[in-house]
Design an enzyme around this catalytic site. Structure first.
Site, PDB file in Angstrom:
ATOM      1  N   SER A 112     -13.760 -13.785 -20.043  1.00  0.00           N
ATOM      2  CA  SER A 112     -13.515 -14.868 -19.098  1.00  0.00           C
ATOM      3  C   SER A 112     -13.855 -16.218 -19.712  1.00  0.00           C
ATOM      4  O   SER A 112     -14.769 -16.322 -20.549  1.00  0.00           O
ATOM      5  CB  SER A 112     -14.374 -14.650 -17.849  1.00  0.00           C
ATOM      6  OG  SER A 112     -13.964 -15.472 -16.795  1.00  0.00           O
ATOM      7  N   PRO A 113     -13.138 -17.291 -19.323  1.00  0.00           N
ATOM      8  CA  PRO A 113     -13.507 -18.625 -19.803  1.00  0.00           C
ATOM      9  C   PRO A 113     -14.924 -18.968 -19.376  1.00  0.00           C
ATOM     10  O   PRO A 113     -15.271 -18.823 -18.200  1.00  0.00           O
ATOM     11  CB  PRO A 113     -12.490 -19.545 -19.108  1.00  0.00           C
ATOM     12  CG  PRO A 113     -11.397 -18.659 -18.644  1.00  0.00           C
ATOM     13  CD  PRO A 113     -12.011 -17.324 -18.387  1.00  0.00           C
ATOM     14  N   TYR A 170     -11.785 -28.346  -8.818  1.00  0.00           N
ATOM     15  CA  TYR A 170     -11.360 -29.312  -9.835  1.00  0.00           C
ATOM     16  C   TYR A 170     -10.128 -30.075  -9.325  1.00  0.00           C
ATOM     17  O   TYR A 170      -9.708 -29.913  -8.181  1.00  0.00           O
ATOM     18  CB  TYR A 170     -11.099 -28.597 -11.159  1.00  0.00           C
ATOM     19  CG  TYR A 170     -12.352 -28.001 -11.773  1.00  0.00           C
ATOM     20  CD1 TYR A 170     -13.482 -28.774 -11.987  1.00  0.00           C
ATOM     21  CD2 TYR A 170     -12.412 -26.648 -12.113  1.00  0.00           C
ATOM     22  CE1 TYR A 170     -14.640 -28.239 -12.537  1.00  0.00           C
ATOM     23  CE2 TYR A 170     -13.564 -26.094 -12.662  1.00  0.00           C
ATOM     24  CZ  TYR A 170     -14.670 -26.895 -12.862  1.00  0.00           C
ATOM     25  OH  TYR A 170     -15.815 -26.356 -13.394  1.00  0.00           O
ATOM     26  N   ARG A 211      -5.053 -20.035 -12.426  1.00  0.00           N
ATOM     27  CA  ARG A 211      -6.269 -19.607 -11.728  1.00  0.00           C
ATOM     28  C   ARG A 211      -6.361 -20.348 -10.402  1.00  0.00           C
ATOM     29  O   ARG A 211      -6.215 -21.567 -10.353  1.00  0.00           O
ATOM     30  CB  ARG A 211      -7.520 -19.869 -12.564  1.00  0.00           C
ATOM     31  CG  ARG A 211      -8.820 -19.632 -11.776  1.00  0.00           C
ATOM     32  CD  ARG A 211     -10.070 -19.650 -12.631  1.00  0.00           C
ATOM     33  NE  ARG A 211     -10.242 -18.369 -13.306  1.00  0.00           N
ATOM     34  CZ  ARG A 211     -11.398 -17.975 -13.854  1.00  0.00           C
ATOM     35  NH1 ARG A 211     -12.455 -18.762 -13.823  1.00  0.00           N
ATOM     36  NH2 ARG A 211     -11.482 -16.797 -14.442  1.00  0.00           N
ATOM     37  N   ARG A 254     -20.394 -12.510 -17.830  1.00  0.00           N
ATOM     38  CA  ARG A 254     -21.813 -12.316 -18.160  1.00  0.00           C
ATOM     39  C   ARG A 254     -22.069 -11.144 -19.113  1.00  0.00           C
ATOM     40  O   ARG A 254     -22.855 -11.281 -20.049  1.00  0.00           O
ATOM     41  CB  ARG A 254     -22.623 -12.154 -16.876  1.00  0.00           C
ATOM     42  CG  ARG A 254     -22.874 -13.475 -16.169  1.00  0.00           C
ATOM     43  CD  ARG A 254     -23.819 -13.293 -14.977  1.00  0.00           C
ATOM     44  NE  ARG A 254     -24.173 -14.587 -14.402  1.00  0.00           N
ATOM     45  CZ  ARG A 254     -23.481 -15.207 -13.453  1.00  0.00           C
ATOM     46  NH1 ARG A 254     -22.379 -14.638 -12.990  1.00  0.00           N
ATOM     47  NH2 ARG A 254     -23.861 -16.372 -12.974  1.00  0.00           N
TER      48      ARG A 254
END
Length: 786
Positions: free
Chosen positions: A418-419, A577, A625, A719
């Site tokens: 994942s980014p 964002y 996304r 993670r």
């Protein structure tokens, strides 16, 4: 104590039995409105685990119940003219009447007073009559006591979308049977299981709109039962369907399941000069949908838990506090699973395009409590056959290791790094840290490594240490990373483009997430002048000129990404964002063509996507996304996400990367393992577009379940990849020797170990560099994904 149980269902009877056995000096009374042999259910289902709990609590009762059970291990699914059968599931069925009679007999044997045919209109008067020190409100789903003290209990009752009717039949099913039948108006399903020597429960369920379309809401019972008999005739072998609720008129026996949650379970009332606790138990306190068969389980285990608390000898207030605290958590787990199961059956049409093999797997794992490896423990032969089917007839392969092709790109497996925001760029230029961070993970077995959100403009960065792609130096640095990934691994690498909007000009993660810079702030842009939080800067609403300029910058960054050699491009329209600020009604309050309706709110993000699609190669995937749920009272919901995904698909998106939340500081997600996966499931199977699941996917078992059930096509994992860059490689090796043999780089399905060992060696070398970098900059890597 003087204990009064109002309601003689499983909860009240079993608690009375346990407390009387615990201390024969207790006076325990159960008051029930019906006669001893009245019941309006058919059979109930308990798992082997629940039977073990009953055995530990009261062995004689458990033995009597066990002797009366009809036990089976198989589940059989009938769908679109085919069937699938699996074993090892371990269920027991018993007639509700028989269960109650066993509990009644046991109560009488130990000295519990049973009072039948007494409808309790005033619990306080009854408590005074019996001089009660404790009242158990076990008066069922439509609890009068819960209603009377609703201000204390604060019940939340949600009527679900399907109508169902509880019937019986003399057809003896030798497996727990799910039968699905499609009509001109939609899907019906039957849940059937045998519960005694000659009788089975037969529940018929369908969405309310389908029920009404067939006129069942206008039919009397005999006509409706005849309809069901005809619809499910092939499973009944000539046997009739039977109702034991003939006292109900019209369609009253078709009900919508009420999900009940109570904020608190204990109310205290002054009765005859003493404070008497009135404690909810069983369906009065909570319900769980019949599709996971846990209503009776929860009731019995409530009784066990509270009796065990009293056995500690603690003061009654502490006993009740511990009971509520522990049981409310255990019940919430079951209710979360029941919610997933309920929604699956409410939306059978969502999965109707699946072959029966995957449809069955999806059904079996619908609650997310049963995982891929749990199915292997139950029925290894069936699961291995399914894995082989999923792999296209090849050897059984863990689903997460099957290849995936989108446009002209084939990924070797379904795992994506994942980014993750690392806050390690200088003037937007990726550094050696990025080469090591991304390169190590490319060597670690994942099929696709995503670069953290990268801005097309200087002011579009989240922090001064975030990367950008607007000049040649940045392009050269990214090309170096891409070349390493392509030259040293068989992973692919993708770039996530995004503009920070109202969340920009903030500190690096370890100095305070989303906290504004102490100095050197730059102006922000958003759909509307709404700050991300009270302490954040208020952005300016974008003008048409701003939109044109930012869109052109996105397109220019995409051209540079092509030149770098990236395999995948993603547009970030989530997490509050810039582009997300247009999508959400919580952050978009414009009155022009870019605000108001959902279609208007999507207009500018779609313009940006169209600009990217024009310059990004047609044979390379372009994903988007989104935040599929804002977790805000005035924000987007999962239903809105479906409409948004459809618009992005029509505009050229190849895949939806499904996240949620972070729309404003007020977002309050309901966390849990794989908590965002249901959103990916809906979008994939309702919109008909590939999806990527992300969020609290921490185990290979999670990923295997998601892919195998068709809930998503890819799993983005963050993670675990921070802790272990070779997470995919190590997870594959731990799954099985077959899985290890298929962690094949560069040859797909390579059968030897040499290549895998070479990959491990590369990973160890890369990890050494990672350790050096992390020692130099403590806590450098932190992730964006919640």
């Amino acid at each position: 104590m003087n204990i009064l149980c109002i309601g003689g269902g499983p909860a009240g009877l079993y608690f009375a039995l346990l407390m009387k056995q615990q201390n024969p000096a207790h006076r325990v009374t159960v008051v029930e409105r019906n006669r001893p042999f009245d019941t309006f259910g058919w059979g109930v289902v308990l798992s082997d685990q629940t039977l073990a709990n009953l055995q530990a609590a009261d062995a004689p009762t458990a033995a009597l119940i066990g002797d009366a059970f009809n036990h089976w291990d198989d589940i059989e699914v009938f769908f679109k003219g085919r069937s699938v059968r699996s074993t090892g599931h371990g269920f027991c069925g018993i007639g509700r009447k028989r269960l109650l009679n066993i509990l009644q007999d046991r109560c009488l044997a130990v000295g519990v007073e049973l009072v039948f045919e007494t409808d309790v209109a005033d619990d306080q008067a009854l408590a005074a009559q019996y001089n009660a020190d404790l009242v158990i409100a076990s008066d069922g789903l439509n609890s009068r006591i819960r209603t009377r003290y609703a201000a204390t209990y604060q019940p939340d009752i949600d009527l679900r979308q399907c109508r169902f009717v509880w019937l019986g039949t003399k057809k003896k099913f030798d497996a727990f049977t799910f039968a699905f039948e499609q009509t001109e108006h939609g899907w019906f399903q039957a849940h059937a299981y045998q519960f005694d020597a000659d009788t089975s429960t037969f529940i018929v369920e369908t969405p309310e709109a389908v029920w009404k379309a067939h006129g069942l809401d206008q039919m009397e019972q005999p006509e409706a039962i005849a309809f069901c008999e005809k619809l499910f005739a092939q499973y009944l072998d000539g046997n009739a369907l039977i109702s034991n609720a003939t006292h109900l008129r019209g369609s009253a026996n078709w009900i919508r399941f009420p999900r009940v949650i109570c904020n608190t379970w204990v109310h205290r009332e002054a009765i005859d000069s003493k404070q008497v606790p009135i404690v909810l138990m069983g369906d009065a306190a909570h319900t769980a949908h019949f599709s996971i068969g846990s209503g009776t389980k929860l009731a019995l285990e409530d009784a066990i838990d509270l009796a065990n608390e009293f056995a500690t000898g603690l003061p009654i207030d502490e006993v009740l506090q511990h009971y509520e605290a522990r049981r409310s958590v255990e019940v919430l787990k079951i209710q979360n699973a029941a919610r997933n199961s309920t929604e699956w059956f409410e939306n059978v049409a969502r999965y109707a395009g699946m072959p029966v093999e995957q449809f069955t797997y999806s059904l079996l794992t619908r609650s997310q409590r049963i995982s891929h490896e749990n199915l292997r423990l139950r029925d290894a032969a069936w699961l291995e056959g399914y894995e082989a089917w999923l792999a296209g007839g090849k050897a059984a392969i863990p689903p997460m290791l099957t290849p995936f092709t989108l446009k002209g790109l084939t990924l070797k497996n379904r795992i994506v790094v994942s980014p993750m925001a690392t806050y390690s760029a200088v003037e937007g230029v990726p550094q050696d840290f990025h080469l090591v961070h991304l390169g190590a993970r490319a060597l670690g077995g994942a099929a696709l490594v995503m670069v953290e959100m990268t801005s097309p403009t200087p002011e579009g960065r989240i922090t001064p240490a975030c990367p950008g792609l607007w000049n040649d130096a940045q392009q050269a640095a990214f090309a170096r990373v891409v070349n390493f990934v392509h030259g040293s691994s068989t992973a692919k690498i993708g770039l996530q483009l995004g503009h920070s909007g109202p969340k920009g000009s903030t500190r690096v993660g370890w100095e305070g997430t989303d906290e504004p810079l102490e100095a050197g702030n730059w102006p922000l842009l958003a759909a509307s002048p709404i700050a991300y939080g009270a302490q954040n800067q208020t952005p300016a609403a974008m003008t048409r000129a701003d939109m044109d300029r930012v869109t052109a910058a996105f397109a220019d960054s995409a051209r540079r990404a092509v030149a770098c050699g990236f395999d995948w491009l993603e547009l970030h329209c989530a997490h509050g964002y810039l582009l997300a600020s247009f999508l959400s009604p919580a952050t978009n309050q414009r009155t022009d063509a870019y605000g108001g309706s959902l279609e208007n709110r999507c207009r500018y993000p779609l313009e940006v996507l169209t600009a990217l699609r024009a310059v990004w190669p047609a044979d390379k995937p372009l994903s988007v996304r989104i935040s599929a749920h804002d977790w805000l009272p005035d924000g987007n919901t999962a239903d809105d996400a479906i409409a948004i995904a459809r618009l992005f698909k029509a505009a050229g998106a190849d895949l939806i990367d499904v996240s949620s939340g972070q729309t404003t500081r007020d977002s309050r997600p309901v966390y849990g393992r794989m908590y965002q996966t249901p959103f990916a499931d809906r979008i994939r199977n309702e919109v008909g577009i590939a999806t990527m699941a992300v969020g609290a996917i921490t185990e290979a078992d999670h990923a295997n379940s998601i892919i195998a059930a068709g809930r998503a096509d890819l799993c983005a994992i963050a993670r675990p990849h921070l802790a272990d860059p070779a997470w995919t490689l190590h997870a594959a090796a731990q799954l099985s020797p077959v899985a290890a043999a298929h962690t094949d780089w560069p040859v797909q399905y390579h059968s030897g170990r040499d290549q895998m060992l070479r990959e491990i060696s590369k990973q160890k070398q890369a990890q050494a560099l990672v350790n050096q970098a992390q020692a130099a900059t403590k806590n450098r890597a932190s992730e964006e994904e919640g």
